[in-house]
Write a protein that holds these residues in place. Structure first.
Motif, PDB file in Angstrom:
ATOM      1  N   SER A  71       0.752  -1.128  -0.028  1.00 55.49           N
ATOM      2  CA  SER A  71       0.175  -0.031   0.064  1.00 55.49           C
ATOM      3  C   SER A  71       0.881   1.295   0.074  1.00 55.49           C
ATOM      4  CB  SER A  71      -0.782  -0.063   1.201  1.00 55.49           C
ATOM      5  OG  SER A  71      -0.444  -0.201   2.440  1.00 55.49           O
ATOM      6  N   ALA A  72       1.949   1.231   0.675  1.00 50.92           N
ATOM      7  CA  ALA A  72       2.818   2.496   0.576  1.00 50.92           C
ATOM      8  C   ALA A  72       3.366   2.678  -0.893  1.00 50.92           C
ATOM      9  CB  ALA A  72       4.074   2.164   1.417  1.00 50.92           C
ATOM     10  N   HIS A  73       3.644   1.691  -1.761  1.00 47.63           N
ATOM     11  CA  HIS A  73       4.169   1.967  -3.032  1.00 47.63           C
ATOM     12  C   HIS A  73       2.834   2.039  -3.720  1.00 47.63           C
ATOM     13  CE1 HIS A  73       6.960   1.541  -6.035  1.00 47.63           C
ATOM     14  NE2 HIS A  73       6.349   0.960  -6.748  1.00 47.63           N
ATOM     15  N   TYR A  74       1.876   1.830  -3.491  1.00 46.42           N
ATOM     16  CA  TYR A  74       0.433   2.267  -4.273  1.00 46.42           C
ATOM     17  C   TYR A  74       0.203   3.661  -4.034  1.00 46.42           C
ATOM     18  CZ  TYR A  74      -4.436   3.200  -4.816  1.00 46.42           C
ATOM     19  OH  TYR A  74      -5.605   3.802  -5.026  1.00 46.42           O
ATOM     20  N   ASP A  75       0.547   3.943  -2.689  1.00 49.22           N
ATOM     21  CA  ASP A  75       0.166   5.404  -2.301  1.00 49.22           C
ATOM     22  C   ASP A  75       1.209   6.263  -2.945  1.00 49.22           C
ATOM     23  OD1 ASP A  75      -2.079   5.124  -0.716  1.00 49.22           O
ATOM     24  OD2 ASP A  75      -0.763   4.905   1.023  1.00 49.22           O
ATOM     25  N   ALA A  76       2.322   5.783  -3.311  1.00 47.04           N
ATOM     26  CA  ALA A  76       3.480   6.780  -3.717  1.00 47.04           C
ATOM     27  C   ALA A  76       3.271   6.822  -5.230  1.00 47.04           C
ATOM     28  CB  ALA A  76       5.031   6.122  -3.594  1.00 47.04           C
ATOM     29  N   LEU A  77       2.679   5.779  -5.820  1.00 45.21           N
ATOM     30  CA  LEU A  77       2.513   5.860  -7.272  1.00 45.21           C
ATOM     31  C   LEU A  77       1.202   6.907  -7.760  1.00 45.21           C
ATOM     32  CD1 LEU A  77       3.305   2.342  -8.579  1.00 45.21           C
ATOM     33  CD2 LEU A  77       4.782   4.191  -8.853  1.00 45.21           C
ATOM     34  N   LEU A  78       0.303   6.290  -6.897  1.00 46.81           N
ATOM     35  CA  LEU A  78      -0.969   7.124  -7.274  1.00 46.81           C
ATOM     36  C   LEU A  78      -1.199   8.660  -6.904  1.00 46.81           C
ATOM     37  CD1 LEU A  78      -4.106   7.250  -7.906  1.00 46.81           C
ATOM     38  CD2 LEU A  78      -4.573   6.785  -5.585  1.00 46.81           C
ATOM     39  N   HIS A  79      -0.536   9.021  -5.773  1.00 41.89           N
ATOM     40  CA  HIS A  79      -0.283  10.392  -5.326  1.00 41.89           C
ATOM     41  C   HIS A  79       0.631  11.112  -6.170  1.00 41.89           C
ATOM     42  CE1 HIS A  79      -3.831   9.890  -2.791  1.00 41.89           C
ATOM     43  NE2 HIS A  79      -3.142   8.613  -2.170  1.00 41.89           N
ATOM     44  N   GLY A  80       1.917  10.340  -6.342  1.00 37.62           N
ATOM     45  CA  GLY A  80       2.982  10.729  -6.890  1.00 37.62           C
ATOM     46  C   GLY A  80       2.607  11.282  -8.417  1.00 37.62           C
ATOM     47  N   CYS A  81       2.222  10.359  -9.247  1.00 42.08           N
ATOM     48  CA  CYS A  81       1.666  10.480 -10.536  1.00 42.08           C
ATOM     49  C   CYS A  81       0.758  11.693 -10.784  1.00 42.08           C
ATOM     50  CB  CYS A  81       1.562   9.198 -11.124  1.00 42.08           C
ATOM     51  SG  CYS A  81       2.466   7.966 -11.348  1.00 42.08           S
ATOM     52  N   ILE A  82      -0.238  11.781  -9.942  1.00 46.94           N
ATOM     53  CA  ILE A  82      -1.314  12.871 -10.125  1.00 46.94           C
ATOM     54  C   ILE A  82      -0.680  14.110  -9.921  1.00 46.94           C
ATOM     55  CG2 ILE A  82      -3.441  13.400  -9.213  1.00 46.94           C
ATOM     56  CD1 ILE A  82      -4.411  10.600  -9.064  1.00 46.94           C
ATOM     57  N   GLU A  83       0.329  14.085  -8.859  1.00 49.60           N
ATOM     58  CA  GLU A  83       0.644  15.557  -8.397  1.00 49.60           C
ATOM     59  C   GLU A  83       1.729  15.861  -9.288  1.00 49.60           C
ATOM     60  OE1 GLU A  83       2.257  14.946  -4.251  1.00 49.60           O
ATOM     61  OE2 GLU A  83       0.052  14.512  -3.679  1.00 49.60           O
ATOM     62  N   SER A  84       2.493  15.101 -10.186  1.00 47.70           N
ATOM     63  CA  SER A  84       3.421  15.587 -10.863  1.00 47.70           C
ATOM     64  C   SER A  84       3.237  15.273 -12.265  1.00 47.70           C
ATOM     65  CB  SER A  84       4.967  14.959 -10.681  1.00 47.70           C
ATOM     66  OG  SER A  84       4.721  13.760 -10.356  1.00 47.70           O
ATOM     67  N   GLU A  85       1.901  15.134 -12.749  1.00 50.29           N
ATOM     68  CA  GLU A  85       1.411  14.649 -13.968  1.00 50.29           C
ATOM     69  C   GLU A  85       2.203  15.369 -15.065  1.00 50.29           C
ATOM     70  OE1 GLU A  85      -2.912  15.583 -15.142  1.00 50.29           O
ATOM     71  OE2 GLU A  85      -2.765  15.045 -13.071  1.00 50.29           O
ATOM     72  N   LYS A  86       2.154  16.820 -14.891  1.00 51.91           N
ATOM     73  CA  LYS A  86       2.674  17.831 -15.892  1.00 51.91           C
ATOM     74  C   LYS A  86       4.224  17.491 -16.191  1.00 51.91           C
ATOM     75  CE  LYS A  86      -0.478  21.453 -15.718  1.00 51.91           C
ATOM     76  NZ  LYS A  86      -1.443  20.733 -15.556  1.00 51.91           N
ATOM     77  N   ASN A 120      11.829   8.580  -8.824  1.00 48.37           N
ATOM     78  CA  ASN A 120      11.360   8.498  -7.497  1.00 48.37           C
ATOM     79  C   ASN A 120      11.593   7.569  -6.623  1.00 48.37           C
ATOM     80  OD1 ASN A 120      10.213  11.571  -7.130  1.00 48.37           O
ATOM     81  ND2 ASN A 120       9.031  10.639  -8.862  1.00 48.37           N
ATOM     82  N   CYS A 121      11.918   6.262  -7.494  1.00 50.98           N
ATOM     83  CA  CYS A 121      12.020   4.895  -6.680  1.00 50.98           C
ATOM     84  C   CYS A 121      13.289   4.488  -6.952  1.00 50.98           C
ATOM     85  CB  CYS A 121      10.914   4.197  -7.151  1.00 50.98           C
ATOM     86  SG  CYS A 121       9.218   4.595  -6.630  1.00 50.98           S
ATOM     87  N   LEU A 122      14.435   4.959  -6.528  1.00 53.01           N
ATOM     88  CA  LEU A 122      15.785   4.547  -6.931  1.00 53.01           C
ATOM     89  C   LEU A 122      16.284   3.505  -6.366  1.00 53.01           C
ATOM     90  CD1 LEU A 122      17.344   8.332  -6.480  1.00 53.01           C
ATOM     91  CD2 LEU A 122      16.252   7.215  -8.563  1.00 53.01           C
ATOM     92  N   ASP A 123      15.598   2.845  -5.530  1.00 50.75           N
ATOM     93  CA  ASP A 123      15.595   1.595  -4.911  1.00 50.75           C
ATOM     94  C   ASP A 123      15.377   0.296  -5.881  1.00 50.75           C
ATOM     95  OD1 ASP A 123      13.090   2.437  -4.386  1.00 50.75           O
ATOM     96  OD2 ASP A 123      12.954   0.502  -2.893  1.00 50.75           O
ATOM     97  N   VAL A 124      14.518   0.647  -6.959  1.00 48.98           N
ATOM     98  CA  VAL A 124      13.866  -0.129  -8.055  1.00 48.98           C
ATOM     99  C   VAL A 124      15.039  -0.045  -9.049  1.00 48.98           C
ATOM    100  CG1 VAL A 124      12.277  -0.956  -9.536  1.00 48.98           C
ATOM    101  CG2 VAL A 124      11.619  -0.015  -7.330  1.00 48.98           C
ATOM    102  N   PRO A 125      15.578  -1.152  -9.361  1.00 48.84           N
ATOM    103  CA  PRO A 125      16.552  -0.908 -10.709  1.00 48.84           C
ATOM    104  C   PRO A 125      15.771  -0.723 -11.837  1.00 48.84           C
ATOM    105  CG  PRO A 125      16.943  -2.956  -9.483  1.00 48.84           C
ATOM    106  CD  PRO A 125      15.657  -2.289  -9.038  1.00 48.84           C
ATOM    107  N   TYR A 126      16.284   0.217 -12.842  1.00 48.95           N
ATOM    108  CA  TYR A 126      15.812   0.772 -14.026  1.00 48.95           C
ATOM    109  C   TYR A 126      15.324  -0.365 -14.829  1.00 48.95           C
ATOM    110  CZ  TYR A 126      19.391  -0.111 -17.718  1.00 48.95           C
ATOM    111  OH  TYR A 126      20.062  -0.672 -18.632  1.00 48.95           O
ATOM    112  N   ARG A 127      15.978  -1.512 -14.796  1.00 47.55           N
ATOM    113  CA  ARG A 127      15.465  -2.508 -15.831  1.00 47.55           C
ATOM    114  C   ARG A 127      14.109  -3.203 -15.265  1.00 47.55           C
ATOM    115  NH1 ARG A 127      18.421  -4.926 -19.829  1.00 47.55           N
ATOM    116  NH2 ARG A 127      20.339  -3.952 -20.153  1.00 47.55           N
ATOM    117  N   VAL A 128      14.101  -3.229 -13.853  1.00 44.93           N
ATOM    118  CA  VAL A 128      12.944  -3.952 -13.187  1.00 44.93           C
ATOM    119  C   VAL A 128      11.691  -2.816 -13.538  1.00 44.93           C
ATOM    120  CG1 VAL A 128      11.936  -4.150 -10.870  1.00 44.93           C
ATOM    121  CG2 VAL A 128      14.282  -5.068 -11.470  1.00 44.93           C
ATOM    122  N   VAL A 129      12.082  -1.606 -13.584  1.00 47.14           N
ATOM    123  CA  VAL A 129      10.939  -0.649 -13.793  1.00 47.14           C
ATOM    124  C   VAL A 129      10.149  -0.996 -15.273  1.00 47.14           C
ATOM    125  CG1 VAL A 129      10.253   1.700 -14.216  1.00 47.14           C
ATOM    126  CG2 VAL A 129      11.720   1.386 -12.284  1.00 47.14           C
TER     127      VAL A 129
END
Length: 173
Positions: A71-86, A120-129
């Motif tokens: 749920s923490a990752h979900y929150d980060a994705l949902l709110h982060g994407c909407i807040e920084s959509e531009k 924003n999620c530098l702990d996730v390797p770019y290939r995994v993203v």
């Protein structure tokens, strides 16, 4: 009288964790993968329905299986994407071969998730993203949407994760 046809026996099936379409079975999905799936559904509601973030969040949290998501990752994705959509769109649009309005809302939301995780999620390797976004596109997007997502994210990675991409390329050389 004709002899009955004898069907050859098929070899026993082996379980690899994938369905016959290559998609991971629900039981084999990580909590973060599930979080990305729920975030994608929520971002789709935002893009298509222009619904309020709080009502989208409440609706999504009530969906079956949400308790298994990070749920923490979900929150980060949902709110982060909407807040920084531009800002996310500013990273995406120059890499497109068409106007953003011509991109499916599913692929648009997946590209947001990829761009957000790159920055924003530098702990996730770019290939995994990239891989996770391709899997989202295969499961939820159009027929060849995963190829488009793959191409755009591979172009985006060097600008948002320059050091990691360079290190990865030097290891491969």
């Amino acid at each position: 009288m004709a002899e009955p046809l004898i069907k050859p026996k098929r070899p026993p099936q082996t379980r690899t964790g994938l369905t016959d379409t290559g998609v991971k079975k629900a039981a084999d999905k990580s909590a973060r993968t599930r979080a990305r799936e729920f975030a994608l559904q929520a971002l789709y509601q935002h893009l298509v329905g222009q619904n309020e973030t709080d009502s989208i969040d409440t609706f999504t949290r009530d969906l079956v299986g949400f308790h298994k998501a990070d749920s923490a990752h979900y929150d980060a994705l949902l709110h982060g994407c909407i807040e920084s959509e531009k800002a996310l769109d500013e990273n995406i649009v120059p890499l497109l071969d068409r106007k953003m309005a011509e991109i499916s809302p599913v692929e648009h939301a997946i590209l947001w998730i990829g761009a957000y995780e790159f920055t924003n999620c530098l702990d996730v390797p770019y290939r995994v993203v990239i891989n996770e976004c391709i899997e989202l596109a295969k499961a939820f997007g159009g027929t060849d949407g995963h190829k488009y997502v793959n191409g755009v994210l591979h172009k985006m990675a060097p600008s948002l994760r320059a050091a990691e991409v360079a290190a990865d390329q030097s290891r491969q050389a």
